[in-house]
Design a protein around this motif. Sequence first.
Motif: not given
Length: 301
Positions: A14-27, A31-43
């Motif tokens: 999550p500490e890696v994929t969260g940064l990637i998800a934030e970057a994807a949102a901005r691209l 706005d990724p502010d307040g983004m929530i982790l739903v689950r972290h299994q395969t993806s």
Amino acid sequence: MTTSPHRTALPHAPEVTGLIAEAAARLSGLDPDGMILVRHQTSGVYRLNTAPVIIKVAPPGEHHLADVVALVAWLQKHGVPTVELWGDPADQPLHIDDRVVTLWRYLPQERAVRAPDIAESLLALHDAPVPPSGLRRLDAFGPIRRSIASSPLLTDDDRDLLKRLCDRLAQDEAILTAGVATGLIHGDAQHRNTLLDPATGRAVLSDWDSAVLGPREWDLTTIEVHCRRFAHPPAEYDQFCHRYGRDVRDWAGYPWLREVRELRMITSNARKSPPGSPAAAEVRRRIDDLRDGRESTWNIL
């Protein structure tokens, strides 16, 4: 390819994929502010707080998601109930460092999905024509063998047990699937890969990473295994069969395919579960039950 503010060698966590998800949102102009982790299994799966969007960050090496995006766009055109991509499919997937990212419409869920909800959507999928290109054929045993080889959880005795079971089941594949029709299947049809569209009340299928060309019995057996192993009321599976129009347990190959699906579920979780985690303990319990011939209820992972 876009580079996010971290090193690509970092693990799929999550500490890696969260940064990637934030970057994807901005691209994507979000706005990724307040983004929530739903689950972290395969993806890594994240929900935006500022827009009805789900962001999925695939693990390294999962580069077939361009085919998934094309498939979902094709399914929508052919009336198969599916969760929708966010925005223009032509803009996806995103490539950020060594990860592939997709964005999806978020559907808030007012109740849990039940097996009967899945039947009509799955039948629509199975009745659809074969897409023109981009789909692999089902490989029933390759992923099992790769998971056995790469799992950090398994002992030598575990690997020997699982390899012997895999080899025994693989020997019967040609006989038990002879004459079985193949077509477009979901590959992991189950409750957690189905959503209810609040606008229509209709179930839509999601998580298309496992979609392949194969026998529809694969999907039907997956539903049965999930209902039985995760203690859903038996009446719900009976209702699924009634709505779909078939009970896969009447097929001669069902006992064999049930073993294949359960073995794949055990080994894939053995590969994905971090050592020392509750998920690893559940995998250990499933393997011990398999070794001792016990039929038990499983905890969802």
